[in-house]
Design an enzyme around this catalytic site. Structure first.
Site, short mmCIF file in Angstrom:
data_model
loop_
_atom_site.label_atom_id
_atom_site.label_comp_id
_atom_site.label_asym_id
_atom_site.label_seq_id
_atom_site.Cartn_x
_atom_site.Cartn_y
_atom_site.Cartn_z
N ARG A 1 -18.14 25.03 48.41
CA ARG A 1 -17.13 24.12 48.93
C ARG A 1 -17.55 23.46 50.24
O ARG A 1 -17.32 22.27 50.44
CB ARG A 1 -15.86 24.96 49.16
CG ARG A 1 -14.65 24.25 49.58
CD ARG A 1 -13.56 25.27 49.96
NE ARG A 1 -13.57 26.47 49.15
CZ ARG A 1 -12.79 26.68 48.11
NH1 ARG A 1 -11.91 25.77 47.75
NH2 ARG A 1 -12.85 27.81 47.41
N ARG B 1 -6.63 22.70 40.73
CA ARG B 1 -6.34 23.54 41.89
C ARG B 1 -4.86 23.56 42.30
O ARG B 1 -4.33 24.65 42.58
CB ARG B 1 -7.21 23.16 43.09
CG ARG B 1 -8.73 23.22 42.79
CD ARG B 1 -9.59 23.08 44.03
NE ARG B 1 -9.59 24.28 44.82
CZ ARG B 1 -8.95 24.44 45.93
NH1 ARG B 1 -8.27 23.42 46.46
NH2 ARG B 1 -8.96 25.58 46.56
N TYR C 1 -3.55 27.30 41.76
CA TYR C 1 -3.45 28.09 42.99
C TYR C 1 -2.28 27.65 43.88
O TYR C 1 -2.05 28.27 44.92
CB TYR C 1 -4.71 27.96 43.86
CG TYR C 1 -6.01 28.28 43.19
CD1 TYR C 1 -6.36 29.59 42.89
CD2 TYR C 1 -6.91 27.27 42.87
CE1 TYR C 1 -7.58 29.88 42.30
CE2 TYR C 1 -8.14 27.55 42.28
CZ TYR C 1 -8.46 28.87 42.00
OH TYR C 1 -9.66 29.15 41.43
N CYS D 1 1.74 17.93 29.26
CA CYS D 1 3.04 18.48 28.90
C CYS D 1 3.22 19.91 29.40
O CYS D 1 3.23 20.87 28.61
CB CYS D 1 3.21 18.42 27.40
SG CYS D 1 3.10 16.72 26.82
N GLU D 2 3.30 20.06 30.68
CA GLU D 2 3.53 21.35 31.33
C GLU D 2 4.26 21.03 32.62
O GLU D 2 3.82 20.12 33.35
CB GLU D 2 2.21 22.01 31.77
CG GLU D 2 1.25 22.31 30.69
CD GLU D 2 1.10 23.81 30.45
OE1 GLU D 2 1.79 24.61 31.13
OE2 GLU D 2 0.32 24.14 29.56
N TYR E 1 -14.82 22.41 43.01
CA TYR E 1 -13.84 22.95 42.07
C TYR E 1 -12.86 21.90 41.58
O TYR E 1 -11.71 22.20 41.26
CB TYR E 1 -13.12 24.17 42.66
CG TYR E 1 -14.08 25.19 43.22
CD1 TYR E 1 -14.86 25.96 42.36
CD2 TYR E 1 -14.26 25.33 44.59
CE1 TYR E 1 -15.79 26.85 42.87
CE2 TYR E 1 -15.19 26.23 45.10
CZ TYR E 1 -15.95 27.00 44.23
OH TYR E 1 -16.87 27.87 44.73
N1 LLP Z 1 -21.02 33.04 45.96
C1 LLP Z 1 -20.34 33.73 45.04
C2 LLP Z 1 -20.87 35.00 44.54
C3 LLP Z 1 -19.11 33.23 44.59
O1 LLP Z 1 -18.42 33.91 43.68
C4 LLP Z 1 -18.61 32.01 45.10
C5 LLP Z 1 -17.34 31.46 44.64
C6 LLP Z 1 -19.38 31.32 46.05
C7 LLP Z 1 -20.58 31.88 46.47
C8 LLP Z 1 -18.98 30.00 46.65
O2 LLP Z 1 -17.74 30.01 47.30
P1 LLP Z 1 -17.32 28.73 48.17
O3 LLP Z 1 -18.29 28.61 49.30
O4 LLP Z 1 -17.39 27.53 47.27
O5 LLP Z 1 -15.91 29.00 48.59
N2 LLP Z 1 -11.97 27.92 42.02
C9 LLP Z 1 -11.65 28.37 43.36
C10 LLP Z 1 -12.81 28.99 44.06
C11 LLP Z 1 -13.43 30.14 43.29
C12 LLP Z 1 -14.68 30.58 43.95
C13 LLP Z 1 -15.40 31.58 43.15
N3 LLP Z 1 -16.60 32.04 43.76
C14 LLP Z 1 -11.06 27.20 44.15
O6 LLP Z 1 -10.84 26.17 43.56
O7 LLP Z 1 -10.77 27.34 45.33
#
Ligand code: LLP
Length: 422
Positions: free
Chosen positions: A271, A307, A311, A338-339, A367
């Site tokens: 992110r 998202r 969430y 349709c939700e 994401y």
């Molecule tokens: N490393 C591992 C082992 C991870 O599981 C993740 C994210 C990252 C790095 C990267 O995380 P970031 O820096 O992007 O926060 N779908 C959710 C986020 C799920 C993240 C899963 N793992 C959202 O939309 O916020």
């Protein structure tokens, strides 16, 4: 109408007219800045910036991120193939994930990735067998479960505490390093954690670092010298005014510990590299009012951006062109799915747009597309990269034919050719 919002110097109205909506738009310059922030904050330690591909695996973005010197953190064979196609060297790839299959372990070994991060003893056993069979010793680290409670905005993205499926408890992990240190098929090179996502504070990282360094130091006393420490990802970005993690403050605390031990540092941001570089353009289809409540129905929905629905996540939404005299209302901004959980924002104060107007949903580079689906028979949107003042289509909008690819309608059982029967 007033000024038109722009991305990378290009009018969002022109992009919508040229490429259609819903449309993901990425700014290459902001991606570069994302990578640079890590490179400069951690410049005084040897750093492998392993971009978390799951945040956005689009080939064009991976290619640019790789060209800036970054590697990749992957969790599947699909991501490995993407990274290879995008030109990121395998030697910069970390293979994470709690459920790697034998086929995935084999592919990673053959590709010559930097390291696997194993999350169970059973995985270490399987990796050793596969590596032995192929005659390719595996470089690996263990992902610890540091039992850190990280203050992420959503329960689903807290991954560092003992009750999650992730990682190996510290004592068990140490025993495993020691027990398998002489396995000729395994080469223990590192240790990792990932404590959660969208973390805005330094403290939980320091807590995790403390745990990881304890493991590094105790292993060293026992004669096992690791090469690197991986602090994972999760660095918060500014969905709202606050929320961004102070990377410099984190680096100030982390760097001396890593340097002092002669270690390398691995980070796995997703992110923080692409989140703020992307926006989603949506066109207003209808507006309606039910009793006192306004609804703005757009052509983007939970299938383009999950998202908010999944969430309850917040994304800023702005009109691409402001309408003089438009009343400010409180509205639900929703899609056609349709939700009743299909919304981009709820109870949001916004200048009431009219059908045909464009809205920009911000901070969706991470994401966003990655979690898009075809639910309700909806083709996934196109993606455009803005670079050097030009907009390039980097992923075509899915076609209606794409939606049915690979499907067949079998003849009824009685009408099948006898040769087809098993
Ligand atoms: N490393 C591992 C082992 C991870 O599981 C993740 C994210 C990252 C790095 C990267 O995380 P970031 O820096 O992007 O926060 N779908 C959710 C986020 C799920 C993240 C899963 N793992 C959202 O939309 O916020």
């Amino acid at each position: 109408m007033g000024a038109v919002l722009r991305a990378g110097g290009i009018s969002l109205r022109r992009l919508a007219d040229r490429f259609g909506t819903p449309l993901y738009v990425y700014d290459a310059e902001r991606i570069r800045r994302g990578v640079d922030r890590f490179a400069s904050a951690f410049s005084s330690v040897p750093l492998l910036l392993a971009y978390a591909v799951k945040a956005n695996g689009s080939l064009a973005l991976l290619n640019r991120i790789g060209a800036l010197g970054a590697g990749a953190d992957i969790v599947s064979l699909g991501e490995l193939r993407r990274v290879e196609r995008a030109g990121i060297p395998a030697g910069r790839v970390i293979f994470s994930g709690v459920g790697k299959t034998e086929r995935e372990l084999e592919a990673g070994l053959r590709a010559g990735i930097h390291a696997f991060h194993a999350e169970s003893q059973a995985e270490v056993d399987l990796l050793s067998r596969v590596a032995g069979r192929l005659g390719l010793p595996a470089r690996l680290g263990l992902r610890l479960n540091p039992d850190v409670h990280s203050p992420t905005p959503f329960a689903y993205t807290r991954t560092g505490h003992a009750a999650t499926k992730f990682g190996i408890p510290v004592r068990e992990a140490e025993a495993l390093y020691t027990a398998r240190a002489d396995d000729p098929n395994l080469h223990f090179v590192g240790v990792g954690v990932h404590i959660g996502s969208q973390i805005a504070e330094v403290a939980p990282y320091l807590e995790a670092l403390d745990t990881v360094l304890g493991v590094v130091d105790r292993l060293l006393e026992g004669g096992i010298a690791l090469e690197y420490v991986d602090l994972g990802g999760g660095f918060g970005v500014a969905y709202e005014a606050d929320g961004a993690l102070d990377l410099e403050a984190l680096a100030t605390r982390v760097v001396p510990e890593i340097r002092g031990r002669g270690l390398r540092l691995v980070l796995e941001p997703g992110r923080a590299i692409v989140g703020e570089a992307g926006l989603l353009l949506a066109r207003v289809l209808y507006t309606k009012r039910v009793d006192a409540k306004h609804f703005i129905v757009t052509d983007a929905s939970m299938t383009e951006l999950l998202r908010p629905s999944h969430y309850g996540a917040f994304h800023r939404i702005r009109p691409v062109e402001r309408r003089a005299g438009a009343p400010t209302v409180r509205a639900d901004i929703v899609g056609p799915v349709c939700e009743s959980g299909d919304f981009l924002a709820r109870g949001r104060r916004i200048e009431l747009p009219e059908p045909g107007d464009l809205l920009a949903v911000e901070t969706v580079g991470a994401y966003g597309f990655a979690m898009a689906s075809n639910y309700n028979g909806r083709p996934r949107p196109a993606e455009v990269l803005i670079e050097g003042g030009e907009a390039v289509l980097v992923r075509e909008r899915e076609s209606l034919e794409d939606l049915m690819r690979g499907e067949t309608i079998p003849p009824l059982p009685g009408e099948r050719d006898v040769r087809d029967k098993v």
